[in-house]
Design a protein around this motif. Structure first.
Motif, PDB file in Angstrom:
ATOM      1  N   VAL A 128     120.675  75.886  -7.135  1.00 62.00           N
ATOM      2  CA  VAL A 128     120.943  75.376  -8.384  1.00 62.00           C
ATOM      3  C   VAL A 128     119.728  74.025  -8.506  1.00 62.00           C
ATOM      4  CG1 VAL A 128     122.765  74.084  -9.566  1.00 62.00           C
ATOM      5  CG2 VAL A 128     123.110  75.949  -8.191  1.00 62.00           C
ATOM      6  N   ARG A 129     119.093  74.120  -9.504  1.00 58.46           N
ATOM      7  CA  ARG A 129     118.157  72.757  -9.822  1.00 58.46           C
ATOM      8  C   ARG A 129     118.655  71.908 -10.722  1.00 58.46           C
ATOM      9  NH1 ARG A 129     112.810  76.984 -11.228  1.00 58.46           N
ATOM     10  NH2 ARG A 129     113.168  78.122  -9.331  1.00 58.46           N
ATOM     11  N   LEU A 130     118.320  70.629 -10.237  1.00 54.99           N
ATOM     12  CA  LEU A 130     118.776  69.476 -10.835  1.00 54.99           C
ATOM     13  C   LEU A 130     117.721  68.400 -11.066  1.00 54.99           C
ATOM     14  CD1 LEU A 130     121.678  68.936  -8.380  1.00 54.99           C
ATOM     15  CD2 LEU A 130     122.042  69.983 -10.870  1.00 54.99           C
ATOM     16  N   ARG A 131     118.187  67.679 -11.925  1.00 57.27           N
ATOM     17  CA  ARG A 131     117.101  66.523 -12.184  1.00 57.27           C
ATOM     18  C   ARG A 131     118.304  65.166 -12.248  1.00 57.27           C
ATOM     19  NH1 ARG A 131     114.251  63.936 -17.475  1.00 57.27           N
ATOM     20  NH2 ARG A 131     116.581  63.987 -18.388  1.00 57.27           N
ATOM     21  N   LEU A 132     118.101  64.814 -10.933  1.00 54.54           N
ATOM     22  CA  LEU A 132     118.710  63.270 -10.731  1.00 54.54           C
ATOM     23  C   LEU A 132     118.366  62.056 -11.452  1.00 54.54           C
ATOM     24  CD1 LEU A 132     118.893  63.993  -6.730  1.00 54.54           C
ATOM     25  CD2 LEU A 132     120.475  65.115  -8.503  1.00 54.54           C
ATOM     26  N   LEU A 133     119.279  61.578 -12.049  1.00 58.07           N
ATOM     27  CA  LEU A 133     119.002  60.303 -12.826  1.00 58.07           C
ATOM     28  C   LEU A 133     119.913  59.181 -12.185  1.00 58.07           C
ATOM     29  CD1 LEU A 133     119.313  61.701 -16.498  1.00 58.07           C
ATOM     30  CD2 LEU A 133     117.052  61.130 -15.008  1.00 58.07           C
ATOM     31  N   CYS A 134     119.148  58.245 -11.785  1.00 57.58           N
ATOM     32  CA  CYS A 134     120.115  57.111 -11.113  1.00 57.58           C
ATOM     33  C   CYS A 134     119.508  55.751 -12.156  1.00 57.58           C
ATOM     34  CB  CYS A 134     119.274  56.793  -9.830  1.00 57.58           C
ATOM     35  SG  CYS A 134     120.220  55.489  -8.919  1.00 57.58           S
ATOM     36  N   TYR A 135     120.428  55.021 -12.440  1.00 58.42           N
ATOM     37  CA  TYR A 135     120.425  53.904 -13.479  1.00 58.42           C
ATOM     38  C   TYR A 135     119.399  52.926 -12.908  1.00 58.42           C
ATOM     39  CZ  TYR A 135     121.743  50.319 -16.610  1.00 58.42           C
ATOM     40  OH  TYR A 135     121.816  49.386 -17.479  1.00 58.42           O
ATOM     41  N   ASP A 136     118.405  52.865 -13.517  1.00 62.91           N
ATOM     42  CA  ASP A 136     117.411  51.739 -13.071  1.00 62.91           C
ATOM     43  C   ASP A 136     117.864  50.108 -13.027  1.00 62.91           C
ATOM     44  OD1 ASP A 136     114.907  50.902 -12.234  1.00 62.91           O
ATOM     45  OD2 ASP A 136     113.762  50.963 -14.169  1.00 62.91           O
ATOM     46  N   ARG A 137     118.568  49.945 -12.235  1.00 66.88           N
ATOM     47  CA  ARG A 137     119.050  48.691 -11.956  1.00 66.88           C
ATOM     48  C   ARG A 137     119.044  48.283 -10.486  1.00 66.88           C
ATOM     49  NH1 ARG A 137     124.808  46.815 -14.368  1.00 66.88           N
ATOM     50  NH2 ARG A 137     125.512  48.138 -12.546  1.00 66.88           N
ATOM     51  N   ALA A 138     118.597  46.951 -10.142  1.00 67.55           N
ATOM     52  CA  ALA A 138     118.382  46.631  -8.900  1.00 67.55           C
ATOM     53  C   ALA A 138     119.906  46.703  -8.185  1.00 67.55           C
ATOM     54  CB  ALA A 138     118.041  45.316  -8.546  1.00 67.55           C
TER      55      ALA A 138
ATOM     56  N   ALA B 250     122.338  48.271  -4.303  1.00 68.06           N
ATOM     57  CA  ALA B 250     122.255  49.338  -3.058  1.00 68.06           C
ATOM     58  C   ALA B 250     122.151  50.751  -3.421  1.00 68.06           C
ATOM     59  CB  ALA B 250     123.598  48.886  -2.338  1.00 68.06           C
ATOM     60  N   LYS B 251     122.780  51.185  -4.619  1.00 70.68           N
ATOM     61  CA  LYS B 251     122.728  52.473  -5.094  1.00 70.68           C
ATOM     62  C   LYS B 251     121.071  53.090  -5.353  1.00 70.68           C
ATOM     63  CE  LYS B 251     123.967  54.017  -9.145  1.00 70.68           C
ATOM     64  NZ  LYS B 251     125.172  54.381 -10.191  1.00 70.68           N
TER      65      LYS B 251
END
Length: 219
Positions: free
Chosen positions: A41-51, A53-54
């Motif tokens: 299952v192919r995914l594009r992961l998007l992580c909110y661009d804010r400094a 730990a995540k």
């Protein structure tokens, strides 16, 4: 919204932020492992661009390693593109043979009244899911064990909303970019149909001629 919790393998990262859904994200390509490359299952992961730990965990994640991710699964109107997974939590310190693939599809509806029998005691029905506040629909299949066929037969009605719990799978024939996509359901729920409006032609136009009904539209 559509919730997912899955162990995914990082394939590549993008060095530059991307804008999606009105926000800025850091992105990466990843897969939920399958038996072979055609069933990943192919995914594009998007992580909110804010400094924080995540984002640190996301940017320090090494290619080829697994991570346990939870978040919101977003279906595109272009089936050749990977699904978007907006990351809510990420844990990179997991065993490399760990496997998790659990999805709750919350904004789906029956796309057909036809139930198809499949191999291995499975049955399937076409369902659709829409983008947030949009008329754009993505089509896929709900697959489930034939022991739930009676429930499916009783509940199915084209256009009726349905909530599905299970896991997501994809299959690409001959490495095609456009996959067969399905939610393999461990269970599903539907809203109870609203009572039908009844009227007395002799008293039409007055409250006395109508039964008290739920004002929610019957889709």
């Amino acid at each position: 919204m559509n919730f997912i919790a899955a162990t995914v393998v990082l394939k590549s990262t993008s060095p530059d932020p991307v804008t999606a859904y009105g926000l800025s994200y850091r992105s990466a390509d990843a897969v939920v492992p399958g038996g072979n490359g055609n069933s990943e299952v192919r995914l594009r992961l998007l992580c909110y661009d804010r400094a924080g730990a995540k984002l640190d965990s996301f940017t320090n994640w090494k290619e080829g390693n697994r991570a346990l991710i939870t978040g919101n699964l977003v279906f595109s109107d272009d089936t050749t593109k990977p699904l978007d997974l907006i990351v809510a939590t990420i844990e990179t310190n997991v065993p490399q043979d760990m496997y998790c693939n659990q999805v709750v599809l919350g904004n789906a509806f029956f796309g057909s009244d036809e139930i198809r029998d499949r191999k291995n005691a499975q049955c399937a029905v076409k369902i659709g899911t829409t983008l947030d506040n949009s008329d754009v629909t993505t089509w896929l299949y709900l697959e489930t064990h034939e022991s739930r066929k009676k429930k499916l037969t009783e509940r199915i009605r084209k256009g009726r909303p349905i909530c599905v719990q299970g896991y997501i799978r994809e299959y690409r024939k001959d490495d095609s970019d456009s996959p067969y996509r399905a939610i393999v359901a461990s269970d599903f729920t539907t809203r109870k149909d609203a009572p039908k409006r009844s009227s007395n032609p002799q008293t039409s136009g007055s409250a006395a001629g109508y039964a008290e009904v739920d004002p929610t539209p019957d889709y």
